[in-house]
Design an enzyme around this catalytic site. Structure first.
Site, short mmCIF file in Angstrom:
data_model
loop_
_atom_site.label_atom_id
_atom_site.label_comp_id
_atom_site.label_asym_id
_atom_site.label_seq_id
_atom_site.Cartn_x
_atom_site.Cartn_y
_atom_site.Cartn_z
N MET A 32 0.83 -1.20 0.00
CA MET A 32 0.00 0.00 0.00
C MET A 32 0.88 1.27 0.00
O MET A 32 0.41 2.35 0.37
CB MET A 32 -0.94 -0.01 1.21
CG MET A 32 -1.90 -1.20 1.17
SD MET A 32 -3.42 -0.94 2.10
CE MET A 32 -2.78 -0.68 3.74
N GLY A 38 11.28 -2.83 5.29
CA GLY A 38 10.55 -4.10 5.28
C GLY A 38 10.10 -4.44 3.86
O GLY A 38 10.33 -5.54 3.36
N HIS A 39 9.46 -3.46 3.21
CA HIS A 39 8.98 -3.68 1.83
C HIS A 39 10.16 -3.96 0.89
O HIS A 39 10.08 -4.80 0.00
CB HIS A 39 8.23 -2.45 1.32
CG HIS A 39 7.04 -2.07 2.16
ND1 HIS A 39 7.00 -0.90 2.89
CD2 HIS A 39 5.87 -2.68 2.38
CE1 HIS A 39 5.84 -0.83 3.52
NE2 HIS A 39 5.13 -1.89 3.23
N GLY A 150 5.13 -10.32 3.76
CA GLY A 150 5.88 -10.25 5.01
C GLY A 150 5.20 -11.07 6.10
O GLY A 150 3.97 -11.11 6.19
N LYS A 152 5.31 -10.08 8.96
CA LYS A 152 4.80 -9.02 9.84
C LYS A 152 3.28 -9.10 9.96
O LYS A 152 2.71 -8.93 11.03
CB LYS A 152 5.24 -7.67 9.26
CG LYS A 152 4.46 -6.46 9.71
CD LYS A 152 4.87 -6.05 11.09
CE LYS A 152 4.24 -4.78 11.63
NZ LYS A 152 2.99 -4.36 11.13
N VAL A 179 11.15 -7.38 9.26
CA VAL A 179 12.31 -6.51 9.38
C VAL A 179 12.04 -5.54 10.54
O VAL A 179 10.96 -4.94 10.62
CB VAL A 179 12.55 -5.73 8.07
CG1 VAL A 179 13.73 -4.78 8.21
CG2 VAL A 179 12.78 -6.71 6.92
N SER A 189 4.45 1.10 8.07
CA SER A 189 4.09 2.44 7.58
C SER A 189 3.32 3.20 8.66
O SER A 189 3.39 4.43 8.75
CB SER A 189 3.21 2.32 6.34
OG SER A 189 3.80 1.44 5.40
N ARG A 190 2.60 2.47 9.51
CA ARG A 190 1.79 3.11 10.55
C ARG A 190 2.62 3.64 11.71
O ARG A 190 2.10 4.40 12.54
CB ARG A 190 0.71 2.15 11.05
CG ARG A 190 -0.40 1.91 10.03
CD ARG A 190 -1.57 1.15 10.61
NE ARG A 190 -2.73 1.19 9.74
CZ ARG A 190 -3.08 0.23 8.87
NH1 ARG A 190 -2.33 -0.85 8.73
NH2 ARG A 190 -4.15 0.36 8.12
P1 AMP Z 1 1.64 -2.93 3.59
O1 AMP Z 1 2.01 -2.00 2.51
O2 AMP Z 1 2.01 -2.44 4.96
O3 AMP Z 1 0.24 -3.45 3.51
O4 AMP Z 1 2.57 -4.20 3.44
C1 AMP Z 1 2.90 -4.75 2.21
C2 AMP Z 1 3.73 -5.98 2.45
O5 AMP Z 1 4.90 -5.65 3.19
C3 AMP Z 1 2.99 -7.06 3.28
O6 AMP Z 1 3.29 -8.33 2.77
C4 AMP Z 1 3.60 -6.86 4.65
O7 AMP Z 1 3.54 -8.02 5.46
C5 AMP Z 1 5.02 -6.50 4.30
N1 AMP Z 1 5.67 -5.82 5.41
C6 AMP Z 1 5.25 -4.72 6.07
N2 AMP Z 1 6.09 -4.42 7.08
C7 AMP Z 1 7.07 -5.36 7.05
C8 AMP Z 1 8.23 -5.61 7.85
N3 AMP Z 1 8.56 -4.83 8.88
N4 AMP Z 1 9.00 -6.67 7.53
C9 AMP Z 1 8.66 -7.48 6.50
N5 AMP Z 1 7.60 -7.30 5.72
C10 AMP Z 1 6.81 -6.25 5.99
#
Ligand code: AMP
Length: 281
Positions: A32, A38-39, A150, A152, A179, A189-190
């Site tokens: 998103m 992490g991403h 992730g 996460k 990560v 991101s939050r």
């Molecule tokens: P988001 O954009 O936050 O919805 O996350 C997109 C992808 O990044 C999802 O597969 C999450 O699990 C992964 N993700 C977010 N934060 C982390 C992190 N700290 N370590 C590893 N993967 C992450």
């Protein structure tokens, strides 16, 4: 090299058709946006598995509840593009809302199993239907060979893995370890919503999970260890949604004295921010 930005499904098909003609494999990393390390680690994992990596950036309104943070969710496309160029992603798929949900959109993927574990689903009832629907669309649109997620978002990883298997989607879902910042806090991101003081306090989630894991490894009953972790977070000012030990694959409540693999999962509010984390035992 700056990755190409594609905003239409047709454009995505054009790019991926060229790669397929050349015999190249593809990985997709759904996000998103508001990208962090992490991403970018997911992108690196994608590059390990496939010749080409697509990163989708789409803030999916369908996975947010009415009172959630959709309108204030952080957005920074220019920053994301620069980071993805550095990380070596080949293509960014950043469609507008109407491209994804146009033409009287009326289909939802309905889930059971790990999507009904009384974890995120209890507190965010629309979440997994929204996630599974957009992820299914992205899998079909990209025709990717691999999808990188992730750990996460551990329940999400289990739900997506289950969906791909149940629906015979020709894609391999790969989970990547969380990560963390140097103090143990899971990158998210939050985390941008947290004040400086809250950010320091927030490390308590990871600390309480690691302490509980240690106790469980030393023979303490998992639910007893988790109740203690929950109490300590409440004492520190968190409003706990859940702090629990589950079967690492099914997310069912573990049978006592069984030796099944466990995952410890937590979700808690700190001020106005909802944080989630999880670790293996
Ligand atoms: P988001 O954009 O936050 O919805 O996350 C997109 C992808 O990044 C999802 O597969 C999450 O699990 C992964 N993700 C977010 N934060 C982390 C992190 N700290 N370590 C590893 N993967 C992450």
């Amino acid at each position: 090299m700056k990755p190409k930005i594609v905003r239409s499904i047709e454009g995505l098909h054009r790019e991926t058709a060229k790669w397929r003609d050349d015999g190249l494999t593809t990985a997709i990393v759904p996000t998103m946006g508001a990208l962090h390390q992490g991403h970018l680690t997911l992108v690196a994992e994608g590059l390990e598995h496939a010749d080409r990596v697509i990163v989708s950036i789409f803030v999916n309104a369908k996975q947010f509840g009415a009172n959630e943070d959709l309108s204030r969710y952080p957005r920074d496309e220019a920053g994301d593009v620069a980071k993805l160029a550095e990380a070596g992603a080949h293509l960014i798929f950043a469609p507008p809302e109407k491209e994804m949900y146009g033409r009287n959109f009326a289909t939802t993927v309905v889930l059971k199993g790990p999507a009904k574990a009384n974890l995120e689903d209890k507190f965010r009832p629309h979440f997994f239907d929204g996630v599974a629907t957009i992820v299914a669309k992205l899998f079909i649109q990209s025709g990717a060979d691999f999808a990188i997620f992730g750990q996460k978002d551990y329940q999400q990883l289990q739900v997506v893995t289950h969906m791909a298997r149940d629906l015979d989607m020709p894609i391999e879902v790969i989970g990547v370890p969380t990560v963390r910042a140097s103090d143990g806090m899971a990158l998210s991101s939050r985390n941008q919503y947290l004040t400086k003081t809250e950010r320091k306090q927030a490390t308590a989630i990871y600390k309480s999970l690691t302490q509980a894991a240690e106790k469980i490894r030393n023979g303490t009953d998992p639910q007893k260890a988790m109740r203690a972790a929950s109490r300590s977070l409440t004492t520190l000012g968190f409003k706990v949604d859940y702090v629990t030990a589950r079967n690492a694959e099914t997310l069912a409540v573990p049978v006592s004295h069984s030796h099944e693999p466990l995952r410890l999962l937590a979700a808690a509010w700190l001020g106005k921010t909802r944080l989630i984390d999880n670790i293996e035992v």
